[in-house]
Design a protein around this motif. Sequence first.
Motif, PDB file in Angstrom:
ATOM      1  N   PRO A   1       0.834  -1.212   0.000  1.00  0.00           N
ATOM      2  CA  PRO A   1       0.000   0.000   0.000  1.00  0.00           C
ATOM      3  C   PRO A   1       0.867   1.259   0.000  1.00  0.00           C
ATOM      4  N   THR A   2       0.264   2.363  -0.425  1.00  0.00           N
ATOM      5  CA  THR A   2       0.960   3.655  -0.466  1.00  0.00           C
ATOM      6  C   THR A   2       0.150   4.690   0.312  1.00  0.00           C
ATOM      7  N   PRO A   3       0.742   5.849   0.608  1.00  0.00           N
ATOM      8  CA  PRO A   3      -0.030   6.918   1.252  1.00  0.00           C
ATOM      9  C   PRO A   3      -1.179   7.433   0.375  1.00  0.00           C
ATOM     10  N   CYS A   4      -1.087   7.192  -0.915  1.00  0.00           N
ATOM     11  CA  CYS A   4      -2.162   7.541  -1.843  1.00  0.00           C
ATOM     12  C   CYS A   4      -3.132   6.361  -1.798  1.00  0.00           C
ATOM     13  N   GLN A   5      -4.100   6.422  -0.911  1.00  0.00           N
ATOM     14  CA  GLN A   5      -4.849   5.261  -0.443  1.00  0.00           C
ATOM     15  C   GLN A   5      -5.525   4.424  -1.524  1.00  0.00           C
ATOM     16  N   GLU A   6      -5.885   5.019  -2.642  1.00  0.00           N
ATOM     17  CA  GLU A   6      -6.563   4.216  -3.662  1.00  0.00           C
ATOM     18  C   GLU A   6      -5.613   3.370  -4.504  1.00  0.00           C
ATOM     19  N   TYR A   7      -4.302   3.488  -4.260  1.00  0.00           N
ATOM     20  CA  TYR A   7      -3.323   2.789  -5.081  1.00  0.00           C
ATOM     21  C   TYR A   7      -2.364   1.946  -4.253  1.00  0.00           C
ATOM     22  N   ASN A   8      -2.076   0.715  -4.722  1.00  0.00           N
ATOM     23  CA  ASN A   8      -0.876   0.037  -4.229  1.00  0.00           C
ATOM     24  C   ASN A   8       0.286   0.600  -5.053  1.00  0.00           C
ATOM     25  N   LEU A   9       1.506   0.169  -4.792  1.00  0.00           N
ATOM     26  CA  LEU A   9       2.642   0.790  -5.453  1.00  0.00           C
ATOM     27  C   LEU A   9       2.623   0.567  -6.967  1.00  0.00           C
TER      28      LEU A   9
ATOM     29  N   HIS B   1       3.765  12.448  -5.840  1.00  0.00           N
ATOM     30  CA  HIS B   1       3.783  10.994  -5.977  1.00  0.00           C
ATOM     31  C   HIS B   1       5.173  10.414  -5.735  1.00  0.00           C
ATOM     32  N   SER B   2       6.210  11.187  -5.972  1.00  0.00           N
ATOM     33  CA  SER B   2       7.554  10.706  -5.621  1.00  0.00           C
ATOM     34  C   SER B   2       7.659  10.513  -4.114  1.00  0.00           C
TER      35      SER B   2
ATOM     36  N   PRO C   1      -9.968  15.670  -6.610  1.00  0.00           N
ATOM     37  CA  PRO C   1      -9.360  14.408  -6.168  1.00  0.00           C
ATOM     38  C   PRO C   1      -8.384  14.537  -4.999  1.00  0.00           C
ATOM     39  N   PHE C   2      -8.644  15.480  -4.108  1.00  0.00           N
ATOM     40  CA  PHE C   2      -7.791  15.672  -2.941  1.00  0.00           C
ATOM     41  C   PHE C   2      -8.684  15.836  -1.727  1.00  0.00           C
ATOM     42  N   GLY C   3      -8.276  15.217  -0.624  1.00  0.00           N
ATOM     43  CA  GLY C   3      -9.031  15.329   0.607  1.00  0.00           C
ATOM     44  C   GLY C   3      -8.785  16.654   1.290  1.00  0.00           C
ATOM     45  N   ALA C   4      -9.425  16.826   2.427  1.00  0.00           N
ATOM     46  CA  ALA C   4      -9.248  18.028   3.233  1.00  0.00           C
ATOM     47  C   ALA C   4      -7.797  18.126   3.702  1.00  0.00           C
TER      48      ALA C   4
END
Length: 192
Positions: A33-41, A127-128, A167-170
């Motif tokens: 998992p990544t900090p970008c929750q909808e994506y794995n690496l 994303h980096s 496409p960005f949260g609070a």
Amino acid sequence: MDAAFDPRPLFLRSLGQLEKLLTSLAPAHLEKPTPCQEYNLRMLLSHTIGAIHRIAYIGEGGRGMDLPAQVGEVADTDWTGAAARVRARATAAWAEDAKLDREVEVPWGLATGRIALSGYVMETVTHSWDIAQVIAPEAELDEELALAALGIAQQVLPADRRGPEVPFGAVQPVPADADAYTRLAGWLGRSL
């Protein structure tokens, strides 16, 4: 945004940083998992490289929504090569100075090339950081890139304009002494 601002040096630095970061990638990382929750690496790498192809395509004269922000199959051991290839494409696509002031169509509407490319500086730098959290959390990332990306993010993505269509949260709170990448991640809604 300053009408004389040239985002290309920052964009090329961000691509170089991404490429260098990917030299630490091992196939075992790809399903994490990544900090970008909808994506794995794997999915995040596909999205990131795809987004860079998209801005290259825009620089070549294409419309942003014609090309998905993802790439097809990339061999588990070829992500560094994929980054090098897209870097060459994007460098060539944006080499002409006049392209910075031309109106282009990006996924969020019409913008000058200068503004469009600035958005992709923010995207690539952010994303980096996401990628680094998985494959090399100890990596020293370019702080100037994060400061520039944060400045862009604060201009184009105000804290009060978040919602289902964005496409960005609070904005997330970060410690007062947080580094620029942590502040950028918080501004873009990453849970820290």
